[in-house]
Design an enzyme around this catalytic site. Structure first.
Site, short mmCIF file in Angstrom:
data_model
loop_
_atom_site.label_atom_id
_atom_site.label_comp_id
_atom_site.label_asym_id
_atom_site.label_seq_id
_atom_site.Cartn_x
_atom_site.Cartn_y
_atom_site.Cartn_z
N ARG A 100 -9.04 1.38 -6.38
CA ARG A 100 -8.55 1.07 -5.03
C ARG A 100 -7.37 1.95 -4.64
O ARG A 100 -7.22 2.36 -3.49
CB ARG A 100 -8.17 -0.41 -4.93
N ASN A 136 -2.00 -6.88 4.29
CA ASN A 136 -2.61 -5.67 3.73
C ASN A 136 -1.76 -5.13 2.58
O ASN A 136 -0.54 -5.12 2.65
CB ASN A 136 -2.81 -4.62 4.83
N ILE A 137 -2.44 -4.66 1.53
CA ILE A 137 -1.73 -4.24 0.32
C ILE A 137 -1.76 -2.72 0.16
O ILE A 137 -1.39 -2.20 -0.88
CB ILE A 137 -2.34 -4.90 -0.94
N HIS A 153 1.07 -10.22 0.57
CA HIS A 153 0.12 -10.17 -0.56
C HIS A 153 0.50 -9.12 -1.59
O HIS A 153 -0.31 -8.79 -2.45
CB HIS A 153 -1.29 -9.86 -0.05
#
Ligand SMILES: [Zn+2]
Length: 286
Positions: A100, A136-137, A153
């Site tokens: 990711r 959102n990360i 988060h």
């Protein structure tokens, strides 16, 4: 539902109560999509809170690994983004997060991220504040230049020590070899590092929640961007703001039954709808 459970477990009870209360409140008039009217409120606002969700990242092509076709190898996020998966197989979970992180190297902030960052910087010179509260990360708000961001988060680019809790920024690529044989670097700790991300079934950081609540108490205009107001995280925060009589404006792809509770709704991709809403007005001194 999974996400909702996650939220409510992590919440202070009065926030949950506020959400429930609002779900029972009577219907209000249809929201307006009058940009000129919105701009009048925008020009008066001193403290603007912008809540952003997955839709903003989606417009940059960031995959969620959820829903139809959302797989990494044979897994979806809900299979691997859990404390159980990490305790079973930390290497596998780290591989997923490594992937990711690497994906983010080819993704860029989109016009919605840039409009928010530009607005924050411009308004700060006028003594006005903009705060971003995001689920959102991916750090795209930071990369766009936003400074005042609460990542409720966590972040793909932070690690947390399982032993001492130390949180560290980490933008190394690739992260897996960088972590090999190394635990937490704090003297004598050497604990196992994990992604500093809130996983399914985990509670939100209470310090961040407290700070976010203070911002929401202070705001005099609230934008909900890239998420609908019946969906977490906006469902958790926006009704609370609206109940104080503060204007709430949604920018997303669809109307929902909850939309009626808010003053404004601008439908469409937020990369298209948000820039004209936040751009400099001729009445602004800077
Ligand atoms: Zn440690």
């Amino acid at each position: 539902m999974i996400v909702r459970q996650l939220v409510c477990r992590g919440l202070t009870s009065h926030l949950c109560a506020a959400v429930r209360l609002n779900l029972r409140s009577p219907k209000m008039a249809r929201p307006s999509s009058d940009l000129t009217q919105f701009r009048k409120e925008f020009d008066k606002a001193k403290h603007i809170a912008i809540i952003t969700g997955a839709g903003v990242s989606a417009e940059s092509g960031v995959p969620t690994f959820r829903g139809q076709g959302g797989y990494w190898r044979k897994w979806q996020a809900q299979d691997l983004a859990t404390p159980e998966a990490f305790s079973r197989d930390p290497s596998l979970v780290w591989e997923f997060y490594h992937y990711r992180r690497e994906v983010m190297r080819s993704k860029m902030p989109n016009p919605a991220h840039l409009a928010i960052a530009e607005c924050e910087s411009r308004l700060s010179q006028q003594g006005r504040s903009v705060v971003i509260i995001t689920q959102n990360i991916d750090e795209l708000h930071h990369r766009a230049g936003s400074k005042h961001v609460y990542e409720i988060h966590g972040s793909l680019f932070k690690t947390r020590c399982m032993s001492c809790g130390e949180v560290k920024a980490n933008h190394k690529s690739p992260i897996c070899p960088a972590l090999e044989g190394k635990g937490c670097e704090k003297r004598g700790c050497n604990g196992l590092l994990r992604p500093h991300v809130v996983w399914f079934g985990e509670t939100l950081d209470s310090d961040i929640l407290t700070a976010v609540e203070e911002e929401l108490e202070k705001c005099d205009l609230c934008l909900v961007v890239g998420t609908s107001s019946i969906v977490y995280p906006a469902a958790m925060f926006a009704p609370q703001v609206a109940s104080r009589g503060v204007p709430v404006a949604e920018f997303n792809m669809e109307c929902t039954p909850a939309t009626k509770r808010f003053k404004y709704h601008f439908e469409g991709p937020c990369g298209t709808t948000l820039p004209p809403a936040l751009e400099r007005h001729e009445s602004e001194p800077i």
